[in-house]
Design an enzyme around this catalytic site. Sequence first.
Site, PDB file in Angstrom:
ATOM      1  N   HIS A   1       2.323   3.498  -9.111  1.00 41.27           N
ATOM      2  CA  HIS A   1       2.145   2.057  -9.341  1.00 41.27           C
ATOM      3  C   HIS A   1       3.350   1.490 -10.090  1.00 41.27           C
ATOM      4  O   HIS A   1       3.773   0.360  -9.843  1.00 41.27           O
ATOM      5  CB  HIS A   1       0.854   1.797 -10.111  1.00 41.27           C
ATOM      6  CG  HIS A   1      -0.386   2.171  -9.341  1.00 41.27           C
ATOM      7  ND1 HIS A   1      -0.574   1.803  -8.026  1.00 41.27           N
ATOM      8  CD2 HIS A   1      -1.489   2.895  -9.686  1.00 41.27           C
ATOM      9  CE1 HIS A   1      -1.743   2.276  -7.608  1.00 41.27           C
ATOM     10  NE2 HIS A   1      -2.311   2.950  -8.594  1.00 41.27           N
TER      11      HIS A   1
ATOM     12  N   LEU B   1      10.868 -20.449  -5.125  1.00 33.50           N
ATOM     13  CA  LEU B   1       9.839 -19.608  -4.497  1.00 33.50           C
ATOM     14  C   LEU B   1       8.503 -19.724  -5.243  1.00 33.50           C
ATOM     15  O   LEU B   1       8.473 -19.700  -6.472  1.00 33.50           O
ATOM     16  CB  LEU B   1      10.305 -18.141  -4.536  1.00 33.50           C
ATOM     17  CG  LEU B   1       9.293 -17.081  -4.068  1.00 33.50           C
ATOM     18  CD1 LEU B   1       9.155 -17.102  -2.547  1.00 33.50           C
ATOM     19  CD2 LEU B   1       9.707 -15.695  -4.530  1.00 33.50           C
TER      20      LEU B   1
ATOM     21  N   ASP C   1       0.834  -1.208   0.000  1.00 35.23           N
ATOM     22  CA  ASP C   1       0.000   0.000   0.000  1.00 35.23           C
ATOM     23  C   ASP C   1       0.870   1.261   0.000  1.00 35.23           C
ATOM     24  O   ASP C   1       1.981   1.253   0.531  1.00 35.23           O
ATOM     25  CB  ASP C   1      -0.906  -0.042   1.240  1.00 35.23           C
ATOM     26  CG  ASP C   1      -2.126   0.868   1.113  1.00 35.23           C
ATOM     27  OD1 ASP C   1      -2.355   1.421   0.011  1.00 35.23           O
ATOM     28  OD2 ASP C   1      -2.841   1.025   2.113  1.00 35.23           O
TER      29      ASP C   1
END
Length: 226
Positions: free
Chosen positions: A29, A123, A12
């Site tokens: 962004h 991962l 955020d």
Amino acid sequence: MSTLQHVAIIMDGNGRWAKSRHLPRLAGHKAGAKAVERAIKAAQKNKISFLTLYAFSSENWSRPQEEIDGLMKLLSDSLIQYTQTAKKENIRLWVSGERDPLPAALLTQLDQSVQETAQNTGLTLNLALNYGARQEIIHAVNAAHAAGEKNLTPEMLRRYFYHPQLPDPELIIRTSGEERLSNFLLWQAAYSEFYFTPVLWPDFDEHEFEEALAAYAARQRRFGGI
Ligand code: IPE
Ligand code: IPE
Ligand code: MG
């Protein structure tokens, strides 16, 4: 040290990062997408098995159309580019969320990236995209009902979540100073440790990631015991 298999992050603060620089929100962004790459590297370095990133919530559709379109394009572009890295780095991509109403081009790219990395053993990067925890729980309840399940237990319901093999996150990080879940992993967060930092997501780096891990390592988890 407590084991740490799964870290989940509520990324955020992109908008505020851009605003403080007098830039359009989309620039925030884009800077956030760079922070995603740093977080993935930090997760690999610290031998985390699962990293869930909250990229777009079920509620984010209430943003201006221009921002939504920009985010969808950024997601598609990043995915095309990042899939090559994922293949090289043995990263497996998973997606959590509802497909509808994500744009068709993005869905096609997501399917391709998931399929091309499905056999990877490093991962697992789980992208929470058009994700809402209430929606995931309802999806699971409906799917269990359709399968004829009776007398549901928590263990049975889990089999109908987006990724039944995904362990609950031991640690949930949220950046930007907000201290709420915003419909993220409500069920799976039952015993998660929370780490909140005022750092805005585009400024989040390996050092910040390791601070969060250190804070987690110092926690005492009791699970209702003593
Ligand atoms: C997080 O940053 C990214 C998404 C929710 C897509 P925000 O866009 O929420 O940034 P702020 O909260 O407005 O600063
Ligand atoms: C949560 O952030 C969703 C993502 C990070 C993708 P928001 O910025 O949408 O959350 P609220 O609206 O402040 O709760
Ligand atoms: Mg926000």
